[in-house]
Design a protein around this motif. Structure first.
Motif, PDB file in Angstrom:
ATOM      1  N   GLY A   1       0.830  -1.199   0.000  1.00 17.88           N
ATOM      2  CA  GLY A   1       0.000   0.000   0.000  1.00 17.88           C
ATOM      3  C   GLY A   1       0.863   1.246   0.000  1.00 17.88           C
ATOM      4  O   GLY A   1       1.775   1.396  -0.816  1.00 17.88           O
ATOM      5  N   SER A   2       0.609   2.123   0.935  1.00 15.50           N
ATOM      6  CA  SER A   2       1.385   3.364   1.080  1.00 15.50           C
ATOM      7  C   SER A   2       2.058   3.366   2.441  1.00 15.50           C
ATOM      8  O   SER A   2       1.635   4.074   3.360  1.00 15.50           O
ATOM      9  CB  SER A   2       0.459   4.579   0.953  1.00 15.50           C
ATOM     10  OG  SER A   2      -0.182   4.571  -0.300  1.00 15.50           O
TER      11      SER A   2
ATOM     12  N   GLN B   1       7.157   6.018   4.856  1.00 13.94           N
ATOM     13  CA  GLN B   1       8.462   6.086   4.185  1.00 13.94           C
ATOM     14  C   GLN B   1       9.600   6.430   5.153  1.00 13.94           C
ATOM     15  O   GLN B   1      10.762   6.360   4.779  1.00 13.94           O
ATOM     16  CB  GLN B   1       8.424   7.129   3.058  1.00 13.94           C
ATOM     17  CG  GLN B   1       7.411   6.811   1.970  1.00 13.94           C
ATOM     18  CD  GLN B   1       7.749   5.548   1.191  1.00 13.94           C
ATOM     19  OE1 GLN B   1       8.871   5.352   0.766  1.00 13.94           O
ATOM     20  NE2 GLN B   1       6.765   4.682   1.026  1.00 13.94           N
TER      21      GLN B   1
ATOM     22  N   ASP C   1       1.394   4.961  10.486  1.00 16.15           N
ATOM     23  CA  ASP C   1       0.988   6.040   9.566  1.00 16.15           C
ATOM     24  C   ASP C   1       0.466   7.272  10.290  1.00 16.15           C
ATOM     25  O   ASP C   1       0.049   7.224  11.410  1.00 16.15           O
ATOM     26  CB  ASP C   1      -0.074   5.542   8.598  1.00 16.15           C
ATOM     27  CG  ASP C   1       0.481   4.408   7.692  1.00 16.15           C
ATOM     28  OD1 ASP C   1       1.693   4.226   7.667  1.00 16.15           O
ATOM     29  OD2 ASP C   1      -0.335   3.739   7.059  1.00 16.15           O
TER      30      ASP C   1
END
Length: 112
Positions: free
Chosen positions: A49-50, A53, A112
Motif C-alpha cells: 500500500g502506502s 516512508q 501512519d
C-alpha cells in the motif's frame, strides 16, 4: 516497498544503531507456523500500500536465524513470540504486537 531479511548479529547491531535516525520495523517470522504465515501476508499487504516512508522494514526468520532472534529479545527486553512485530525507535522498543494482532490495519494505525 520491500522488506529485507537480516541473518547476522552484525546486521542486527547496525539496524539497532540506525533506529536513532529512522524507525526500524521488524517482523519475527516462523516459517513453520500458519499464524506466522498470515502475519507475513498482512505485513506484505501493508508494504504494497502506502507504507510509512520514514521507516525501514525487516524480516527475521526465528528458526533459521535463532541467534539474531534471541538477541533482539534480549537487547529490547521483549519476550520472544512468533509471529511478532516490533517497532524500534532510539534503540528501544516503541511498540510490539504478536500473533493475530499483526494485521495491515493495526500496522497502519501505529506507523501512519
Amino acid at each position: 516497498m520491500d522488506w529485507r531479511e537480516i541473518t547476522t548479529l552484525e546486521e542486527w547491531n547496525d539496524m539497532l544503531a540506525r533506529s536513532s535516525e529512522r524507525e526500524q520495523v521488524i517482523l519475527k517470522h516462523s516459517t513453520t507456523c500458519p499464524v506466522s504465515a498470515n502475519a507475513l501476508q498482512e505485513y506484505e499487504n501493508y508494504l504494497k500500500g502506502s507504507p510509512n516512508q520514514g521507516a525501514d522494514y525487516t524480516l527475521v526468520k526465528v528458526i533459521e536465524s535463532r541467534p539474531v532472534s534471541n538477541r533482539i529479545a534480549e537487547d529490547l527486553n521483549v519476550k520472544h513470540e512468533s509471529p511478532q512485530m516490533i517497532v524500534i525507535k532510539d534503540k528501544a522498543k516503541y511498540w510490539t504486537a504478536s500473533h493475530w494482532a499483526v494485521t495491515k490495519a493495526h500496522i497502519a494505525a501505529v506507523l501512519d
